[in-house]
Design an enzyme around this catalytic site. Structure first.
Site, PDB file in Angstrom:
ATOM      1  N   VAL A 124       0.861  -1.140   0.047  1.00 37.81           N
ATOM      2  CA  VAL A 124       0.051   0.027  -0.059  1.00 37.81           C
ATOM      3  C   VAL A 124       1.017   1.293  -0.179  1.00 37.81           C
ATOM      4  O   VAL A 124       0.731   2.227  -0.699  1.00 37.81           O
ATOM      5  CB  VAL A 124      -0.954  -0.020   1.415  1.00 37.81           C
ATOM      6  CG1 VAL A 124      -1.442   1.273   1.334  1.00 37.81           C
ATOM      7  CG2 VAL A 124      -2.041  -1.147   1.109  1.00 37.81           C
ATOM      8  N   ASP A 125       2.033   1.280   0.621  1.00 38.96           N
ATOM      9  CA  ASP A 125       2.769   2.497   0.967  1.00 38.96           C
ATOM     10  C   ASP A 125       3.400   2.720  -0.407  1.00 38.96           C
ATOM     11  O   ASP A 125       3.277   3.913  -0.822  1.00 38.96           O
ATOM     12  CB  ASP A 125       3.860   1.888   1.834  1.00 38.96           C
ATOM     13  CG  ASP A 125       4.609   3.100   2.699  1.00 38.96           C
ATOM     14  OD1 ASP A 125       4.087   4.410   2.480  1.00 38.96           O
ATOM     15  OD2 ASP A 125       5.692   2.872   3.407  1.00 38.96           O
TER      16      ASP A 125
HETATM   17  N1  AR6 Z   1      -4.945  -1.407  -2.084  1.00 41.30           N
HETATM   18  C1  AR6 Z   1      -5.334  -1.904  -1.187  1.00 41.30           C
HETATM   19  N2  AR6 Z   1      -4.781  -2.797  -0.602  1.00 41.30           N
HETATM   20  C2  AR6 Z   1      -3.484  -3.210  -0.846  1.00 41.30           C
HETATM   21  C3  AR6 Z   1      -2.852  -2.759  -2.047  1.00 41.30           C
HETATM   22  C4  AR6 Z   1      -3.670  -1.531  -2.466  1.00 41.30           C
HETATM   23  N3  AR6 Z   1      -3.043  -0.718  -3.548  1.00 41.30           N
HETATM   24  N4  AR6 Z   1      -1.567  -3.137  -2.302  1.00 41.30           N
HETATM   25  C5  AR6 Z   1      -1.537  -4.278  -1.153  1.00 41.30           C
HETATM   26  N5  AR6 Z   1      -2.690  -4.211  -0.456  1.00 41.30           N
HETATM   27  P1  AR6 Z   1       1.141  -4.277   3.051  1.00 41.30           P
HETATM   28  P2  AR6 Z   1       1.721  -4.210   6.211  1.00 41.30           P
HETATM   29  C6  AR6 Z   1      -2.927  -5.043   0.566  1.00 41.30           C
HETATM   30  O1  AR6 Z   1       2.191  -5.056   2.747  1.00 41.30           O
HETATM   31  O2  AR6 Z   1       1.400  -5.425   6.045  1.00 41.30           O
HETATM   32  C7  AR6 Z   1       5.379  -1.692   2.926  1.00 41.30           C
HETATM   33  O3  AR6 Z   1       6.584  -1.915   2.530  1.00 41.30           O
HETATM   34  C8  AR6 Z   1      -2.066  -6.398   0.958  1.00 41.30           C
HETATM   35  O4  AR6 Z   1      -2.679  -7.360   0.018  1.00 41.30           O
HETATM   36  O5  AR6 Z   1       0.750  -2.942   2.068  1.00 41.30           O
HETATM   37  O6  AR6 Z   1       1.005  -3.258   7.153  1.00 41.30           O
HETATM   38  C9  AR6 Z   1       5.339  -0.499   4.203  1.00 41.30           C
HETATM   39  O7  AR6 Z   1       6.461   0.253   3.779  1.00 41.30           O
HETATM   40  C10 AR6 Z   1      -2.442  -6.382   2.329  1.00 41.30           C
HETATM   41  O8  AR6 Z   1      -3.668  -7.306   2.409  1.00 41.30           O
HETATM   42  O9  AR6 Z   1       1.100  -3.524   4.422  1.00 41.30           O
HETATM   43  C11 AR6 Z   1       5.983  -1.511   5.390  1.00 41.30           C
HETATM   44  O10 AR6 Z   1       7.081  -1.412   5.649  1.00 41.30           O
HETATM   45  C12 AR6 Z   1      -2.512  -5.175   3.009  1.00 41.30           C
HETATM   46  O11 AR6 Z   1      -3.073  -4.311   1.878  1.00 41.30           O
HETATM   47  C13 AR6 Z   1       5.162  -2.701   5.207  1.00 41.30           C
HETATM   48  O12 AR6 Z   1       5.065  -2.888   3.921  1.00 41.30           O
HETATM   49  C14 AR6 Z   1      -1.460  -4.613   3.921  1.00 41.30           C
HETATM   50  O13 AR6 Z   1      -0.341  -4.926   3.067  1.00 41.30           O
HETATM   51  C15 AR6 Z   1       3.970  -2.601   5.856  1.00 41.30           C
HETATM   52  O14 AR6 Z   1       3.005  -3.805   5.786  1.00 41.30           O
END
Ligand code: AR6
Length: 180
Positions: free
Chosen positions: A34-35
């Site tokens: 997401v980030d």
């Molecule tokens: N829109 C909605 N959901 C999403 C998207 C999107 N564009 N992309 C991924 N997801 P994550 P975390 C889902 O890894 O676990 C980063 O590197 C994904 O499938 O984004 O909190 C940050 O910088 C999952 O279910 O966040 C941190 O270092 C959910 O969003 C670290 O990752 C969260 O996945 C944070 O990890």
């Protein structure tokens, strides 16, 4: 009016909302998931503000469970609220920190006067939190925060969970039904 909790399947960076929540890390300097998507689509203004926030208030980084807001850059939103989820641990119960992400993000959203707030499933990607457990914590934390809001003026109209795939959507649907 009680805020509605809604679910959509999709990419959070494609959502229109007053505030989009970013699943950030303590550095506030971006990452994957997401980030990465938020910074890519939102453009450099978000990162510039993150750097300034880091320098002025959070030189050591944003602690896990807390939240800060920046501009939303080119995203179709007024604000991005960055929160840092806990990394999943099999030996330590970090659920209070995950709940805190939702509560603190909603507190920041209320301070900004945001009426619609969109959340991803925090910590369920790179941070490894099992989806069903994270969904229950998320739904419970949002319900509690909405109930505790000091009045309709500060409660958002809509809190939207944006789930990336169908499986995640279904897990959140079940969590919403189970805690309803
Ligand atoms: N829109 C909605 N959901 C999403 C998207 C999107 N564009 N992309 C991924 N997801 P994550 P975390 C889902 O890894 O676990 C980063 O590197 C994904 O499938 O984004 O909190 C940050 O910088 C999952 O279910 O966040 C941190 O270092 C959910 O969003 C670290 O990752 C969260 O996945 C944070 O990890």
């Amino acid at each position: 009016m009680t805020a509605r909790i809604t679910l959509v399947q999709g990419d959070i960076t494609r959502q229109r909302a007053d505030a989009l929540v970013n699943a950030a890390n303590s550095s506030l300097l971006g990452g994957g998931g997401v980030d990465g998507a938020i910074h890519r689509r939102g453009g450099p203004d978000i990162l510039a503000e993150c750097r300034a926030l880091r320098a002025s208030h959070h030189g050591k980084g944003l602690p896990t469970g807390q939240a800060v807001a920046t501009t939303a850059g080119r995203l179709d939103a007024d604000h991005v609220i960055h929160t840092v989820g806990p990394v999943w641990s099999a030996t330590e119960d970090r659920s209070a920190l995950l709940a805190s992400c939702y509560r603190e993000s909603l507190r920041v959203a209320a301070d900004l006067g945001a009426r619609t707030v969109a959340f991803p499933a925090i910590s369920t990607g790179a941070y490894g939190w099992p989806l069903a457990d994270a969904a229950h914590i998320a739904v419970r934390a949002v319900r509690e925060a909405l109930t505790a809001a000091p009045g309709p003026a500060l409660a958002p109209d809509e809190v939207r969970f944006v789930l990336f795939d169908e499986a995640a959507y279904e897990v959140f649907e079940e969590a919403l039904a189970a805690t309803g």
